[in-house]
Design a protein around this motif. Structure first.
Motif, mmCIF file in Angstrom:
data_model
loop_
_atom_site.group_PDB
_atom_site.id
_atom_site.type_symbol
_atom_site.label_atom_id
_atom_site.label_comp_id
_atom_site.label_asym_id
_atom_site.label_seq_id
_atom_site.Cartn_x
_atom_site.Cartn_y
_atom_site.Cartn_z
ATOM 1 N N ASP A 86 0.892 -1.219 0.103
ATOM 2 C CA ASP A 86 0.077 -0.123 0.067
ATOM 3 C C ASP A 86 0.743 1.277 0.071
ATOM 4 N N THR A 87 1.991 1.111 0.821
ATOM 5 C CA THR A 87 2.667 2.435 0.999
ATOM 6 C C THR A 87 3.493 2.704 -0.514
ATOM 7 N N ILE A 88 3.905 1.642 -1.396
ATOM 8 C CA ILE A 88 4.480 1.795 -2.307
ATOM 9 C C ILE A 88 3.979 2.200 -3.560
ATOM 10 N N LYS A 89 2.614 1.879 -3.609
ATOM 11 C CA LYS A 89 1.605 2.071 -4.529
ATOM 12 C C LYS A 89 1.210 3.713 -4.413
ATOM 13 N N SER A 90 1.113 4.132 -3.241
ATOM 14 C CA SER A 90 0.906 5.217 -2.754
ATOM 15 C C SER A 90 2.078 6.383 -3.416
ATOM 16 N N LEU A 91 3.382 6.076 -2.849
ATOM 17 C CA LEU A 91 4.381 6.730 -3.218
ATOM 18 C C LEU A 91 4.620 6.943 -4.919
ATOM 19 N N LYS A 92 4.468 5.818 -5.481
ATOM 20 C CA LYS A 92 4.749 5.712 -6.740
ATOM 21 C C LYS A 92 3.720 6.727 -7.690
ATOM 22 N N ALA A 93 2.459 6.693 -6.867
ATOM 23 C CA ALA A 93 1.331 7.453 -7.626
ATOM 24 C C ALA A 93 1.635 9.052 -7.456
ATOM 25 N N ALA A 94 2.116 9.190 -6.000
ATOM 26 C CA ALA A 94 2.655 10.819 -5.749
ATOM 27 C C ALA A 94 3.941 10.923 -6.384
ATOM 28 N N PHE A 95 4.798 10.234 -6.835
ATOM 29 C CA PHE A 95 6.229 10.603 -7.391
ATOM 30 C C PHE A 95 6.401 9.490 -8.611
ATOM 31 N N PRO A 96 5.806 9.612 -9.666
ATOM 32 C CA PRO A 96 6.006 8.866 -10.672
ATOM 33 C C PRO A 96 7.106 8.910 -11.444
ATOM 34 N N ASN A 97 7.869 10.000 -11.396
ATOM 35 C CA ASN A 97 9.211 10.150 -12.177
ATOM 36 C C ASN A 97 10.354 9.691 -11.132
ATOM 37 N N ASP A 98 10.184 9.163 -10.043
ATOM 38 C CA ASP A 98 11.393 8.888 -9.131
ATOM 39 C C ASP A 98 11.411 7.438 -9.069
ATOM 40 N N GLN A 99 12.724 6.914 -8.603
ATOM 41 C CA GLN A 99 12.892 5.516 -8.589
ATOM 42 C C GLN A 99 13.033 5.102 -7.109
ATOM 43 N N PHE A 100 12.558 4.233 -6.591
ATOM 44 C CA PHE A 100 12.582 3.857 -5.147
ATOM 45 C C PHE A 100 13.039 2.469 -5.125
ATOM 46 N N PHE A 101 13.970 2.426 -3.986
ATOM 47 C CA PHE A 101 14.672 1.331 -3.437
ATOM 48 C C PHE A 101 14.509 0.924 -2.037
ATOM 49 N N PHE A 102 13.961 -0.113 -1.894
ATOM 50 C CA PHE A 102 13.253 -0.638 -0.527
ATOM 51 C C PHE A 102 14.635 -1.320 0.122
#
Length: 201
Positions: A86-102
């Motif tokens: 749920d967290t990752i989906k929200s973050l990717k929706a809010a920051f679609p141009n950034d890349q996330f590393f968990f």
């Protein structure tokens, strides 16, 4: 595009082991930022001993001297258990141009098959596993491995030391220890740091 590390946890309390781990991962992967995301109600752990507000304030104090570290409250604002998907989906929706590393520890790599909706999650984010002595990093899921220098510190051990009146100096940042003392969190004994020695008398 901004490369952002995600480091979740209960942070009950945050300690120097967390900071050492995250800074080394940030440096090795050339991450622009690392977001510390305290959980509201972790799905696989007992309830936190400190309140949400106390844990947020402790994280703020722990990371304040590193300009690359940020506090993100997305999970504590969400009621109920905190699931990474749920967290990752929200973050990717809010920051679609950034890349996330968990960022996850070696013990969590072995636990990945039990994560909520892990197959879907693995397609959304790059996992970064931190190598730790005594743990296998073998998994069928795509995980980038990072070797770090570390210390064997746990939040539970720190809570036990505090409850027993033992020093936690250098195990948590000074600002965090001061806050724990001020709020008497984890049964902090006032005599722990104020105890007089014969030389003081």
């Amino acid at each position: 595009m901004v490369n952002i590390g995600i480091f979740g946890g209960t942070f009950d309390p945050p300690h120097v082991g967390h900071l050492m781990l995250v800074e080394q991962v940030r440096s090795q992967l050339n991450l622009d930022e690392v977001w510390f995301i305290p959980s509201n109600e972790p799905p696989h752990k007992h309830a936190a001993r400190a309140s949400v507000e106390e844990r947020l304030q402790m994280v703020e104090r722990a990371i304040k001297n590193n300009p690359s570290f940020r506090l993100n409250t997305i999970e504590v604002k969400r009621e109920g258990k905190s699931y990474t998907i749920d967290t990752i989906k929200s973050l990717k929706a809010a920051f679609p141009n950034d890349q996330f590393f968990f960022i996850i520890g070696a013990d969590e790599v072995a636990y990945l098959p039990k994560w909520h909706r892990i197959d879907e999650l693995a397609k959304l984010i790059q996992f970064v596993g931190v190598k730790r002595s005594g743990y296998s990093l073998e998994t069928s899921y795509p995980v980038s491995i990072v070797n770090i220098l570390g210390v064997d510190i746990s939040s539970s051990a720190i809570r036990d030391r505090i409850a027993n009146g033992q020093s936690v100096k250098y195990l948590v940042p000074d600002a965090v220890e001061d806050f724990i003392k001020e709020r008497n969190i984890y049964g902090y004994r006032n005599s722990q740091v104020d105890r007089k020695t014969p030389a003081d008398e």
